[in-house]
Design a protein around this motif. Structure first.
Motif, PDB file in Angstrom:
ATOM      1  N   ALA A  66      57.753  34.672  52.693  1.00 25.80           N
ATOM      2  CA  ALA A  66      57.797  33.990  53.997  1.00 25.80           C
ATOM      3  C   ALA A  66      56.397  33.920  54.610  1.00 25.80           C
ATOM      4  CB  ALA A  66      58.766  34.701  54.936  1.00 25.80           C
ATOM      5  N   ALA A  67      55.661  35.023  54.540  1.00 26.79           N
ATOM      6  CA  ALA A  67      54.296  35.039  55.079  1.00 26.79           C
ATOM      7  C   ALA A  67      53.410  34.059  54.315  1.00 26.79           C
ATOM      8  CB  ALA A  67      53.712  36.452  55.010  1.00 26.79           C
ATOM      9  N   ALA A  68      53.578  34.000  53.008  1.00 29.50           N
ATOM     10  CA  ALA A  68      52.775  33.099  52.178  1.00 29.50           C
ATOM     11  C   ALA A  68      53.142  31.638  52.431  1.00 29.50           C
ATOM     12  CB  ALA A  68      52.947  33.456  50.706  1.00 29.50           C
ATOM     13  N   GLN A  69      54.424  31.364  52.610  1.00 31.13           N
ATOM     14  CA  GLN A  69      54.844  29.986  52.898  1.00 31.13           C
ATOM     15  C   GLN A  69      54.240  29.513  54.216  1.00 31.13           C
ATOM     16  OE1 GLN A  69      56.248  27.732  51.096  1.00 31.13           O
ATOM     17  NE2 GLN A  69      57.195  28.877  49.435  1.00 31.13           N
ATOM     18  N   ALA A  70      54.115  30.409  55.180  1.00 31.91           N
ATOM     19  CA  ALA A  70      53.590  30.061  56.498  1.00 31.91           C
ATOM     20  C   ALA A  70      52.064  29.927  56.504  1.00 31.91           C
ATOM     21  CB  ALA A  70      54.024  31.103  57.527  1.00 31.91           C
ATOM     22  N   ALA A  71      51.406  30.386  55.454  1.00 31.71           N
ATOM     23  CA  ALA A  71      49.943  30.351  55.383  1.00 31.71           C
ATOM     24  C   ALA A  71      49.447  28.981  54.931  1.00 31.71           C
ATOM     25  CB  ALA A  71      49.439  31.431  54.426  1.00 31.71           C
ATOM     26  N   ASP A  72      48.238  28.650  55.375  1.00 34.69           N
ATOM     27  CA  ASP A  72      47.581  27.413  54.946  1.00 34.69           C
ATOM     28  C   ASP A  72      46.623  27.670  53.790  1.00 34.69           C
ATOM     29  OD1 ASP A  72      48.687  25.742  57.093  1.00 34.69           O
ATOM     30  OD2 ASP A  72      47.379  26.927  58.408  1.00 34.69           O
ATOM     31  N   ALA A  73      46.201  28.930  53.631  1.00 32.59           N
ATOM     32  CA  ALA A  73      45.248  29.306  52.591  1.00 32.59           C
ATOM     33  C   ALA A  73      45.350  30.806  52.361  1.00 32.59           C
ATOM     34  CB  ALA A  73      43.833  28.927  53.015  1.00 32.59           C
ATOM     35  N   PHE A  74      44.679  31.263  51.320  1.00 26.99           N
ATOM     36  CA  PHE A  74      44.731  32.676  50.941  1.00 26.99           C
ATOM     37  C   PHE A  74      43.325  33.198  50.678  1.00 26.99           C
ATOM     38  CE2 PHE A  74      48.665  30.705  49.739  1.00 26.99           C
ATOM     39  CZ  PHE A  74      49.628  31.606  50.155  1.00 26.99           C
ATOM     40  N   LEU A  75      43.123  34.461  51.040  1.00 25.62           N
ATOM     41  CA  LEU A  75      41.896  35.174  50.735  1.00 25.62           C
ATOM     42  C   LEU A  75      42.329  36.478  50.078  1.00 25.62           C
ATOM     43  CD1 LEU A  75      38.829  35.202  50.961  1.00 25.62           C
ATOM     44  CD2 LEU A  75      39.050  36.049  53.300  1.00 25.62           C
ATOM     45  N   LEU A  76      42.049  36.607  48.784  1.00 23.22           N
ATOM     46  CA  LEU A  76      42.469  37.777  48.020  1.00 23.22           C
ATOM     47  C   LEU A  76      41.277  38.706  47.826  1.00 23.22           C
ATOM     48  CD1 LEU A  76      44.714  36.059  45.306  1.00 23.22           C
ATOM     49  CD2 LEU A  76      45.269  36.701  47.651  1.00 23.22           C
ATOM     50  N   PHE A  77      41.502  39.985  48.093  1.00 21.97           N
ATOM     51  CA  PHE A  77      40.476  41.016  47.975  1.00 21.97           C
ATOM     52  C   PHE A  77      40.832  41.899  46.787  1.00 21.97           C
ATOM     53  CE2 PHE A  77      40.435  39.544  52.259  1.00 21.97           C
ATOM     54  CZ  PHE A  77      39.104  39.578  52.640  1.00 21.97           C
ATOM     55  N   SER A  78      39.996  41.862  45.750  1.00 22.52           N
ATOM     56  CA  SER A  78      40.332  42.610  44.552  1.00 22.52           C
ATOM     57  C   SER A  78      39.275  43.626  44.167  1.00 22.52           C
ATOM     58  CB  SER A  78      40.531  41.654  43.367  1.00 22.52           C
ATOM     59  OG  SER A  78      40.948  42.384  42.233  1.00 22.52           O
ATOM     60  N   PRO A  79      39.688  44.900  44.121  1.00 25.62           N
ATOM     61  CA  PRO A  79      38.818  45.885  43.471  1.00 25.62           C
ATOM     62  C   PRO A  79      38.979  45.686  41.961  1.00 25.62           C
ATOM     63  CG  PRO A  79      40.846  46.925  44.176  1.00 25.62           C
ATOM     64  CD  PRO A  79      40.905  45.494  44.638  1.00 25.62           C
ATOM     65  N   GLU A  80      38.314  46.520  41.193  1.00 26.43           N
ATOM     66  CA  GLU A  80      38.433  46.422  39.737  1.00 26.43           C
ATOM     67  C   GLU A  80      38.956  47.742  39.203  1.00 26.43           C
ATOM     68  OE1 GLU A  80      35.658  43.931  37.319  1.00 26.43           O
ATOM     69  OE2 GLU A  80      34.991  45.922  36.676  1.00 26.43           O
ATOM     70  N   TYR A  81      40.105  47.684  38.550  1.00 25.30           N
ATOM     71  CA  TYR A  81      40.715  48.867  37.952  1.00 25.30           C
ATOM     72  C   TYR A  81      40.664  48.709  36.438  1.00 25.30           C
ATOM     73  CZ  TYR A  81      42.779  49.985  42.551  1.00 25.30           C
ATOM     74  OH  TYR A  81      42.983  50.287  43.870  1.00 25.30           O
ATOM     75  N   ASN A  82      39.885  49.564  35.788  1.00 27.10           N
ATOM     76  CA  ASN A  82      39.758  49.530  34.332  1.00 27.10           C
ATOM     77  C   ASN A  82      39.393  48.139  33.819  1.00 27.10           C
ATOM     78  OD1 ASN A  82      40.432  52.316  33.929  1.00 27.10           O
ATOM     79  ND2 ASN A  82      42.525  51.740  34.493  1.00 27.10           N
ATOM     80  N   GLY A  83      38.505  47.486  34.539  1.00 27.56           N
ATOM     81  CA  GLY A  83      37.979  46.202  34.108  1.00 27.56           C
ATOM     82  C   GLY A  83      38.861  45.010  34.415  1.00 27.56           C
ATOM     83  N   ILE A  85      42.382  43.264  37.091  1.00 26.61           N
ATOM     84  CA  ILE A  85      43.076  43.125  38.363  1.00 26.61           C
ATOM     85  C   ILE A  85      44.027  44.301  38.605  1.00 26.61           C
ATOM     86  CG2 ILE A  85      44.792  41.663  37.220  1.00 26.61           C
ATOM     87  CD1 ILE A  85      45.224  40.161  39.763  1.00 26.61           C
ATOM     88  N   PRO A  86      44.085  44.819  39.817  1.00 24.15           N
ATOM     89  CA  PRO A  86      45.025  45.899  40.132  1.00 24.15           C
ATOM     90  C   PRO A  86      46.472  45.401  40.047  1.00 24.15           C
ATOM     91  CG  PRO A  86      43.366  45.656  41.864  1.00 24.15           C
ATOM     92  CD  PRO A  86      43.225  44.497  40.952  1.00 24.15           C
ATOM     93  N   VAL A 112      38.863  34.312  46.074  1.00 22.80           N
ATOM     94  CA  VAL A 112      38.964  35.695  45.622  1.00 22.80           C
ATOM     95  C   VAL A 112      37.604  36.353  45.807  1.00 22.80           C
ATOM     96  CG1 VAL A 112      39.501  37.236  43.702  1.00 22.80           C
ATOM     97  CG2 VAL A 112      40.716  35.046  43.921  1.00 22.80           C
ATOM     98  N   VAL A 113      37.596  37.473  46.514  1.00 23.75           N
ATOM     99  CA  VAL A 113      36.375  38.221  46.784  1.00 23.75           C
ATOM    100  C   VAL A 113      36.657  39.702  46.590  1.00 23.75           C
ATOM    101  CG1 VAL A 113      35.569  36.485  48.444  1.00 23.75           C
ATOM    102  CG2 VAL A 113      36.863  38.460  49.261  1.00 23.75           C
ATOM    103  N   GLY A 114      35.624  40.520  46.732  1.00 22.84           N
ATOM    104  CA  GLY A 114      35.872  41.953  46.668  1.00 22.84           C
ATOM    105  C   GLY A 114      34.629  42.772  46.442  1.00 22.84           C
ATOM    106  N   THR A 115      34.879  44.058  46.397  1.00 25.10           N
ATOM    107  CA  THR A 115      33.811  45.013  46.160  1.00 25.10           C
ATOM    108  C   THR A 115      34.317  46.080  45.201  1.00 25.10           C
ATOM    109  OG1 THR A 115      32.204  46.480  47.231  1.00 25.10           O
ATOM    110  CG2 THR A 115      34.419  46.419  48.201  1.00 25.10           C
ATOM    111  N   ASP A 127      37.652  37.433  38.402  1.00 23.61           N
ATOM    112  CA  ASP A 127      37.888  36.319  37.483  1.00 23.61           C
ATOM    113  C   ASP A 127      39.338  36.301  36.994  1.00 23.61           C
ATOM    114  OD1 ASP A 127      35.277  35.425  37.735  1.00 23.61           O
ATOM    115  OD2 ASP A 127      34.592  36.327  35.848  1.00 23.61           O
ATOM    116  N   GLU A 128      39.864  37.480  36.667  1.00 20.33           N
ATOM    117  CA  GLU A 128      41.269  37.567  36.226  1.00 20.33           C
ATOM    118  C   GLU A 128      42.221  37.148  37.351  1.00 20.33           C
ATOM    119  OE1 GLU A 128      42.622  38.359  33.139  1.00 20.33           O
ATOM    120  OE2 GLU A 128      40.559  38.191  32.448  1.00 20.33           O
ATOM    121  N   THR A 129      41.883  37.522  38.575  1.00 25.21           N
ATOM    122  CA  THR A 129      42.706  37.150  39.727  1.00 25.21           C
ATOM    123  C   THR A 129      42.686  35.642  39.919  1.00 25.21           C
ATOM    124  OG1 THR A 129      42.236  39.285  40.753  1.00 25.21           O
ATOM    125  CG2 THR A 129      43.090  37.551  42.195  1.00 25.21           C
ATOM    126  N   ARG A 130      41.519  35.021  39.809  1.00 23.16           N
ATOM    127  CA  ARG A 130      41.426  33.559  39.923  1.00 23.16           C
ATOM    128  C   ARG A 130      42.277  32.884  38.848  1.00 23.16           C
ATOM    129  NH1 ARG A 130      36.115  35.150  40.582  1.00 23.16           N
ATOM    130  NH2 ARG A 130      35.496  35.028  42.762  1.00 23.16           N
TER     131      ARG A 130
END
Length: 187
Positions: A66-83, A85-86, A112-115, A127-130
Motif C-alpha cells: 500500500a505504501a509503495a502503491q501510494a509512492a511516486d518514486a523510490f529511494l533504496l538504501f543498501s549496505p553490502e552484506y557479503n558482497g 544485497i541484504p 539506489v544509494v548507500g554506504t 548494482d545487485e539491487t538495481r
C-alpha cells in the motif's frame, strides 16, 4: 504538485549508517518532495507464493504494498552484506514485484544509494539491487548513484546529515529522483 518518495533501508540495525543516510534524506527533501522512511521491513515474512493469495496476504506485506502503491518514486538504501544485497531489501523487492506484471514498482523511478565499510561503499550490493528492482518493474535511474565508502570511520562521530559533502551529494540525488518522478507523474 508534491512528489512522494518512499525510502527503503536494507539494514535493520538501529544504528545503521544507511538508516542514518535515509533519515538525512527525509530532512534534505526539497520543497515539493516528501521522503517517507518506511518502517516495518523486519515484520514482512519471506516471500512465498503460497501465502501471497488475494484476500489473505500477510498484513505486513500488504502495508508495504500500500505504501509503495501510494509512492511516486523510490529511494533504496543498501549496505553490502557479503558482497551483495541484504536479504531484507531483496525480500521487500520480491513482495513489491507481485502480482506479476502489476507490482508496486510499475515503471516508477527508483534510485539506489548507500554506504558500507569497504573502500567502494557497497557498489556490488547497489548494482545487485538495481538489477533486482529493474526486473521487478521499477524504472531504475542508472545515472543517479551515491556510494559512500568507509562508513564505520566516516560516520563514527558524525551523522550523515552533518557531513557537508554527503549532504550535498544526497540533496542532488533527491532532487534528481524528484525530477524524474515529476516527469512520470505529469505524463
Amino acid at each position: 504538485m508534491s512528489v512522494r518518495i518512499l525510502a527503503l533501508v536494507g539494514s535493520l540495525r538501529a544504528g545503521s549508517h544507511n538508516r542514518q543516510l535515509a533519515e538525512a534524506a527525509v530532512k534534505l527533501a526539497p520543497e515539493g518532495a516528501e521522503v517517507e522512511l518506511y518502517e516495518g521491513l523486519a515484520e514482512i515474512p519471506f516471500y512465498n507464493e503460497d501465502i501471497d493469495v488475494e484476500g489473505s496476504v500477510p498484513e505486513a506485506a500488504a502495508r508495504l504494498r500500500a505504501a509503495a502503491q501510494a509512492a511516486d518514486a523510490f529511494l533504496l538504501f543498501s549496505p553490502e552484506y557479503n558482497g551483495t544485497i541484504p536479504a531484507v531489501l531483496k525480500n521487500a523487492i520480491d513482495w513489491l514485484s507481485r502480482p506479476y506484471g502489476a507490482g508496486a514498482f510499475g515503471g516508477k523511478p527508483v534510485a539506489v544509494v548507500g554506504t558500507a565499510y569497504g573502500q567502494y561503499g557497497g557498489v556490488w550490493a547497489q548494482d545487485e539491487t538495481r538489477k533486482a528492482v529493474g526486473i521487478a518493474g521499477g524504472k531504475v535511474l542508472e545515472d543517479v548513484k551515491l556510494s559512500i565508502p568507509g562508513s564505520v570511520t566516516r560516520f563514527a562521530e558524525t551523522h550523515p546529515a552533518d557531513d557537508a559533502e554527503v549532504a550535498a551529494q544526497l540533496t542532488e540525488v533527491i532532487a534528481r529522483v524528484h525530477g524524474h518522478a515529476g516527469e512520470t507523474v505529469a505524463a
